[in-house]
Scaffold this motif. Structure first.
Motif, short mmCIF file in Angstrom:
data_model
loop_
_atom_site.label_atom_id
_atom_site.label_comp_id
_atom_site.label_asym_id
_atom_site.label_seq_id
_atom_site.Cartn_x
_atom_site.Cartn_y
_atom_site.Cartn_z
N MET A 1 7.14 127.75 60.11
CA MET A 1 7.52 126.78 61.15
C MET A 1 7.38 127.43 62.53
N PHE A 2 6.88 126.65 63.49
CA PHE A 2 6.74 127.13 64.86
C PHE A 2 7.57 126.23 65.78
N LYS A 3 8.42 126.85 66.61
CA LYS A 3 9.25 126.07 67.51
C LYS A 3 9.29 126.75 68.87
N LYS A 4 9.06 125.96 69.92
CA LYS A 4 9.02 126.53 71.27
C LYS A 4 9.45 125.46 72.27
N THR A 5 10.25 125.88 73.26
CA THR A 5 10.64 124.99 74.36
C THR A 5 10.19 125.60 75.68
N ILE A 6 9.50 124.80 76.47
CA ILE A 6 9.00 125.26 77.78
C ILE A 6 9.54 124.32 78.85
N GLU A 7 9.95 124.89 79.99
CA GLU A 7 10.44 124.07 81.09
C GLU A 7 9.63 124.34 82.35
N PHE A 8 9.15 123.25 82.97
CA PHE A 8 8.49 123.31 84.27
C PHE A 8 9.38 122.53 85.26
N ASN A 9 10.22 123.24 85.99
CA ASN A 9 11.15 122.58 86.92
C ASN A 9 11.94 121.50 86.19
N ASN A 10 11.66 120.21 86.48
CA ASN A 10 12.44 119.14 85.85
C ASN A 10 11.76 118.57 84.61
N GLN A 11 10.73 119.24 84.10
CA GLN A 11 10.02 118.74 82.92
C GLN A 11 10.21 119.72 81.76
N LYS A 12 10.49 119.17 80.57
CA LYS A 12 10.69 120.00 79.39
C LYS A 12 9.68 119.60 78.31
N ILE A 13 9.13 120.62 77.63
CA ILE A 13 8.21 120.38 76.51
C ILE A 13 8.77 121.07 75.29
N ASP A 14 9.05 120.28 74.25
CA ASP A 14 9.54 120.80 72.98
C ASP A 14 8.44 120.71 71.94
N ILE A 15 8.04 121.85 71.38
CA ILE A 15 7.00 121.89 70.35
C ILE A 15 7.66 122.27 69.03
N THR A 16 7.54 121.40 68.02
CA THR A 16 8.09 121.67 66.69
C THR A 16 7.01 121.39 65.66
N ILE A 17 6.47 122.45 65.07
CA ILE A 17 5.40 122.32 64.09
C ILE A 17 5.89 122.91 62.78
N PHE A 18 5.90 122.10 61.74
CA PHE A 18 6.48 122.52 60.47
C PHE A 18 5.49 123.35 59.65
N ASP A 19 4.23 123.34 60.03
CA ASP A 19 3.22 124.17 59.40
C ASP A 19 3.33 125.59 59.94
N SER A 20 2.80 126.56 59.19
CA SER A 20 2.75 127.93 59.69
C SER A 20 1.46 128.14 60.48
#
Length: 500
Positions: free
Chosen positions: A1-20
Motif C-alpha cells: 500500500m502507498f499513502k501520501k499527503t501533500i499540501e500546497f498552501n490551501n490545497q491538499k492532495i491525498d494519494i491512497t493506492i492499495f497496490d504495491s
C-alpha cells in the motif's frame, strides 16, 4: 500500500493506492508492470500496464499508460484532491452519491464507462495516454498520444508490428519470469506462443473452461486442443465451476468489476487457480486487445462481420448503406451511418455490436455529452486517423475485456502484460493500416507474421468439431450477469447513502 499527503498552501492532495509500487526513485513511483526504461520522459517507449506518480516541491505529476489499462481515479472536494486505485475508497468520501446519467446510459450499452468519467458524479478517471500536472489551483491534462498521417502500407504495417512484438518479448525475456499464456487457440494466442518459443521463454499455455459449459466454450475447448497439437505445445485446462462461488464472493467480484461488466467469476477464479498452481512470481500474458487495435472489433470471417467492417472503414459505400438498412430491419431500430468526421467519431465510440452507426432514438444530449468528453483530445490531435484511434482508447479499450485482465490479476497480486496494447503497435496501425485489405482479411498482420516469420499457416489447420447441444445458453448467462450488476449498482448507491 502507498499513502501520501501533500499540501500546497490551501490545497491538499491525498494519494491512497492499495497496490504495491513496482519501482520508486526520484524520477517517480511506478505501479503496475511497465516494460522499458522508466527514467525516460518518452512515455511512448514504456510498454505494459502502468501508472506513474511524481511528487515535486510545487506540483504532482500523474501519467497513465497508452490505453489507461492501469485504472486510477480522482475526486475533488473543495480544495482537497483524493487519488486512488479503488473507486470504492473515493465513493466513501462523498456525502451523497449521485449517478452520472449519461455514463449510466453508456454503461448499459457498452458494459463500461468512458475514458474520463465513472458512473458516479465527481469520481473521475485519469484519461489514457495523459500526463496530468496538478499545481496550486491548476489541473492540466497533456495528451502524449501521437499524431500520424495515414499512408496505407500493409507491408510496412506488418513489419512494424513484428519488430514491436519482438522487442516486447526481448524485454519479457530479461525479466526471467515464468510466463502463463492465456491461450484461446486463435491466431493471436498462437502468435504469442511462437514468440515465447522464439525467445526461449519458459511458459505454460492455459485455457479457462467454464462449467457448466455452453456451445461456444465447448467449440473453443476443442479448438484449443487441436491448435495446441499443431503448435506442439501442451495447454493446461483449468475448469471453473460457476456454481462453486458463494454469494459473498460473487458480490465482492461484481463490486470490484462494477464499472466494467464482464463474465467476471470465470477470470477471477481462473487467476486464483493459476496462482495456486504456478506461484505468485509468474507473468500472465493475454492477447485480448488485438481485435480492438487491429480491426476495431469484428474479425470473424462471416458475412455479417464483413458488412460490419465495411460500415467501419467505408461508411459512404453502397454496401454500407445496404448493411445499415439490413441492420434496421433485423433489430427493428433506427440507425444511420456517420457522414461528417464528428459523426464518424461518435459512431465509433457508440458502436452497436461492432457496427459503426448512430442511433436515431438516442437524444442529442447523449451525443453532445460524448462529444464534449472527447473534445480535449482535439486540442492535441489534428489528423482524423489519430482521433479515430484515440477514440477507441477512450471508449472501446476502456472496456470490460481489458479491465477483467487488470482487476483479476491485481486482485491476486499477479503481474500481466498485453503484448498487442503497446504504443508501437497502436501507432503502426494508425499510420500504415490498409483499410481495403482489412475489410477482406481482418488482422492480416497477425496472419502474415505467423506464415512468413514462423512458417505457421493457421488457415491450414483442419479443425474438426464434435457436435453437442447444451441447455446452458450464453444469452441467458449474459442476461443474468447484467441483472446482477444492475442490482449491485443500486445496492451500492443505497448502502452508501444510508451510511452517511
Amino acid at each position: 500500500m502507498f499513502k501520501k499527503t501533500i499540501e500546497f498552501n490551501n490545497q491538499k492532495i491525498d494519494i491512497t493506492i492499495f497496490d504495491s509500487a513496482f519501482s520508486e526513485d526520484e524520477n517517480g513511483i511506478f505501479f503496475g508492470h511497465p516494460l522499458g526504461n522508466l527514467r525516460t520522459d518518452n512515455y511512448n517507449d514504456i510498454k505494459g500496464s502502468w501508472f506513474k506518480i511524481q511528487i515535486k516541491p510545487d506540483e504532482v505529476v500523474v501519467v497513465t499508460d497508452i490505453i489507461g489499462a492501469y485504472r486510477m481515479y480522482y475526486l475533488w472536494i473543495k480544495n482537497h484532491l483524493f487519488i486512488s486505485d479503488d473507486y470504492r475508497f473515493l465513493l466513501a468520501k462523498i456525502s451523497s452519491i449521485e449517478i452520472n446519467e449519461m455514463e449510466l446510459a453508456y454503461w448499459k450499452t457498452h458494459d463500461c464507462t468512458t475514458g474520463g468519467k465513472t458512473l458516479f458524479k465527481g469520481i473521475n478517471k485519469f484519461k489514457p495516454a495523459t500526463e496530468t500536472k496538478i499545481k496550486l489551483n491548476d489541473f492540466s491534462e497533456n495528451l502524449y498520444f501521437k499524431n500520424a498521417i495515414l499512408t496505407q502500407n500493409n507491408q510496412k504495417h506488418t513489419e512494424k508490428v513484428y519488430q514491436d512484438l519482438d522487442d516486447t518479448f526481448s524485454r519479457i525475456k530479461q525479466l526471467n519470469k515464468k510466463v502463463i499464456l492465456m491461450f484461446s487457440g486463435g491466431k493471436d494466442s498462437c502468435l504469442l506462443a511462437l514468440f515465447l518459443k522464439k525467445h526461449e521463454i519458459d511458459f505454460t499455455p492455459v485455457f479457462l473452461k467454464l462449467e457448466p459449459t455452453f456451445n461456444q466454450v465447448f467449440l473453443d475447448f476443442q479448438k484449443v486442443k487441436q491448435v495446441s497439437k499443431a503448435l506442439k505445445i501442451k495447454t493446461e485446462i483449468i475448469s471453473v465451476k460457476f456454481d462453486s462461488f458463494s454469494q459473498d464472493e460473487l458480490n465482492e467480484i461484481n463490486e470490484i468489476q462494477l464499472l466494467d461488466k464482464h463474465f467476471t467469476p470465470v477470470h477471477f477464479k481462473g487467476i486464483v487457480e493459476i496462482k495456486k498452481r504456478y506461484g505468485k512470481e509468474v507473468l500472465v500474458l493475454n492477447g485480448s486487445t488485438s481485435d480492438s487495435i487491429f480491426t476495431f472489433g469484428p474479425s470473424e470471417s462471416s458475412l455479417i462481420s464483413y458488412l460490419r467492417r465495411y460500415m467501419m472503414f467505408k461508411s459512404n459505400a453502397l454496401i454500407s448503406k445496404f448493411a445499415v438498412k439490413l441492420l434496421n430491419v433485423k433489430t427493428k431500430k433506427r440507425f444511420k451511418l456517420g457522414v461528417t468526421e464528428d459523426e464518424l467519431l461518435l459512431a465509433l465510440m457508440d458502436e452497436y455490436k461492432y457496427c459503426r452507426v448512430l442511433d436515431k432514438d438516442k437524444t442529442d444530449e447523449y451525443y453532445d455529452y460524448l462529444n464534449e468528453e472527447f473534445l480535449f483530445s482535439k486540442k492535441t490531435l489534428n489528423t482524423f486517423n489519430s482521433l479515430e484511434m484515440y477514440a477507441k482508447n477512450f471508449t472501446f479499450l476502456q472496456g470490460s475485456t481489458q479491465q477483467i485482465v487488470h482487476n483479476s490479476c491485481r486482485y491476486q497480486d499477479l503481474k500481466y502484460v498485453m503484448p498487442f496494447a503497446t504504443p508501437g503497435i497502436i501507432y503502426a496501425t494508425m499510420q500504415f493500416r490498409d483499410r481495403n485489405l482489412e475489410i477482406k482479411q481482418p488482422k492480416y498482420c497477425v496472419e502474415r507474421i505467423l506464415k512468413d516469420k514462423f512458417s505457421f499457416n493457421y488457415n491450414k489447420i483442419k479443425l474438426n468439431y464434435d457436435k453437442q447441444t447444451f441447455s446452458y445458453n450464453l444469452d441467458d448467462f449474459r442476461n443474468n450477469i447484467d441483472e446482477a450488476f444492475d442490482i449491485k449498482l443500486q445496492h451500492t448507491i443505497s448502502k452508501s447513502n444510508k451510511q452517511k
